[in-house]
Design an enzyme around this catalytic site. Structure first.
Site, PDB file in Angstrom:
ATOM      1  N   THR A   1       0.852  -1.192   0.000  1.00  0.00           N
ATOM      2  CA  THR A   1       0.000   0.000   0.000  1.00  0.00           C
ATOM      3  C   THR A   1       0.885   1.238   0.000  1.00  0.00           C
ATOM      4  O   THR A   1       1.858   1.317   0.751  1.00  0.00           O
ATOM      5  CB  THR A   1      -0.931   0.024   1.223  1.00  0.00           C
ATOM      6  OG1 THR A   1      -1.814  -1.095   1.164  1.00  0.00           O
ATOM      7  CG2 THR A   1      -1.761   1.301   1.238  1.00  0.00           C
TER       8      THR A   1
ATOM      9  N   PHE B   1       1.230   5.156   0.766  1.00  0.00           N
ATOM     10  CA  PHE B   1       0.679   6.223   1.588  1.00  0.00           C
ATOM     11  C   PHE B   1       1.352   7.548   1.200  1.00  0.00           C
ATOM     12  O   PHE B   1       2.527   7.560   0.822  1.00  0.00           O
ATOM     13  CB  PHE B   1       0.939   5.968   3.075  1.00  0.00           C
ATOM     14  CG  PHE B   1       0.245   4.749   3.626  1.00  0.00           C
ATOM     15  CD1 PHE B   1      -0.903   4.874   4.391  1.00  0.00           C
ATOM     16  CD2 PHE B   1       0.749   3.473   3.389  1.00  0.00           C
ATOM     17  CE1 PHE B   1      -1.538   3.756   4.914  1.00  0.00           C
ATOM     18  CE2 PHE B   1       0.123   2.350   3.907  1.00  0.00           C
ATOM     19  CZ  PHE B   1      -1.030   2.498   4.668  1.00  0.00           C
TER      20      PHE B   1
END
Length: 427
Positions: free
Chosen positions: A302, A304
């Protein structure tokens, strides 16, 4: 852009407490500097100055000048109006038609309570030099791990909604926010792309976090006892095949975040329910890891972004990435010209995302043969590998400005070059 919730008495007192800073944040500056570069249709702000100092490898501006110069490039800025939403934003989509779960209070009262809607907040306490970083979720969430990776030894502040994390930084309750924007398996987190346009925060960095999912249950629970699995929608989708291989053909329900699912099971003693969350969430809420590494693909990462009230000074001494958003009032036919501006200068694009244009969602086109055609309108988000301190990036945006009616630089920031392997885990 001033939020509509600013009329509440609680928020008025908060704004009054931070009045000098709040007005600095909400005031939009559109300055034409005398040092400008001519283009075919007008001028684009030049971001070089001869009195460069204090920023080795940087662009040479002080922070105020850079904020004025790079935040907005377009002369005709289209402001996005906040969409109509429910104040509590409590309705979460469910999987397999099951109702959503109301999360109970955190089990361990020593853990920080997530911030809720801004009108409920009191002024931020004095916190010295320790950086306060807002993230969405509860302790044990992957976003908390990302905040710790981005800012080691920071004070991580949980927020119950993405919107609250943005507002916490705008109102000086936090110094930074670390929020997810895309996952290698699940794709983009569209909500945060929309919020980037609604708020005036700047992207000042990025961090990529390997996601290592675990199946969590109360101590002593076996998989034969389970009749449902709960987690964030993306976590459920990322583990779908593995859950089937484990023989868990049970109901799957979506909640706000992965750690919140673990907290719900612990708080309510749900022996018929499992959660997909991190190993840290199991430790925090006293759960047992029934299965480890249950993501369908080990390459599950992921991305960010780190958000701040002010942008950083772009540099050329390390790899940088720049994020922009643009639109055109005559439709999407301009997209090829925009992409060509980067291709001709050998600038690599790492991301392109389209989102509905909320101010003008439909464009009507007259057609003498069949009547009036209706087309959807979009905003386009692009990430490219170049620093705004580089002339080629400035020239590319100068050309893009000719083809667009709205262009905004969301941030120019260092790329995450951290070595990565599938077994790094998320802690």
């Amino acid at each position: 852009m001033e939020s509509s919730i600013s009329q509440s008495p609680a928020l008025k007192s908060l704004i009054s407490y931070h009045k000098p800073h709040y007005h600095q944040i909400m005031k939009h500056k559109f300055l034409q500097r005398s040092s400008s570069r001519k283009t075919r249709t007008g001028t684009i702000q030049c971001i070089y100055r001869s009195d460069s100092r204090n920023f080795t490898g940087g662009i040479g501006l002080n922070r105020t000048d850079w904020q004025s110069s790079c935040a907005i490039l377009a002369s005709n800025v289209v402001s996005q109006q906040p969409e109509t939403e429910k104040a509590n934003n409590s309705e979460i989509a469910a999987v397999n038609g099951h109702k959503t779960l109301d999360l109970a209070p955190i089990v361990d009262q020593n853990l920080p309570k997530p911030l809720s809607l801004i009108p409920d907040l009191s002024p931020a306490p004095m916190h010295g030099n320790q950086l306060r970083v807002a993230y969405q979720g509860v302790p044990g969430a992957y976003s908390e791990a990302a905040a710790g990776k981005a800012y080691p030894k920071c004070e991580a502040i949980p927020c119950d909604q993405f919107e609250v994390a943005f507002q916490a930084v705008e109102l000086w309750l936090a110094d930074r926010a670390v929020l997810p924007v895309e996952n290698s398996l699940g794709g983009s987190i569209h909500r945060n792309y929309d919020l980037l346009l609604r708020h005036r925060l700047h992207i000042v960095g990025e961090v990529q976090l390997p996601v290592h999912h675990c199946l969590l249950v109360l101590p002593g629970v076996r998989k034969e006892y389970l009749n449902r699995v709960i987690s964030h929608p993306q976590a459920l989708s990322q583990c779908e095949l593995t859950l089937t291989k484990l023989g868990l053909n049970v109901a799957r329900e979506a909640v706000d975040d992965t750690a919140g699912a673990a907290e719900f099971i612990a708080s309510n003693n749900r022996r018929d329910t499992a959660a997909i969350a991190s190993a840290r969430a199991a430790e925090l809420y006293g759960l047992q890891i029934l299965a480890d590494g249950i993501q369908d693909d080990l390459g599950n990462v992921t991305r960010f972004v780190m958000l701040a009230r002010e942008p950083i000074i772009p540099r050329t001494d390390r790899p940088f990435k720049t994020s922009i958003v643009f639109a055109h009032d005559k439709g999407t036919s301009v997209l090829f010209k925009v992409l060509s501006a980067f291709a001709f200068r050998n600038i690599s694009l790492t991301k392109i995302e389209s989102r509905p244009h909320r101010n003008c969602p439909i464009r009507c086109v007259d057609d003498a043969n069949v009547g009036t055609a209706k087309h959807f309108e979009y905003m386009f988000y692009i990430d490219f590998e170049a620093s705004m301190a580089e002339p080629r990036a400035q020239n590319a945006l100068a050309e893009v400005q000719e083809f667009t009616s709205f262009l905004r630089v969301l941030g120019s920031y260092p790329m995450d070059m951290t070595p990565w392997s599938p077994r790094n885990g998320d802690e």
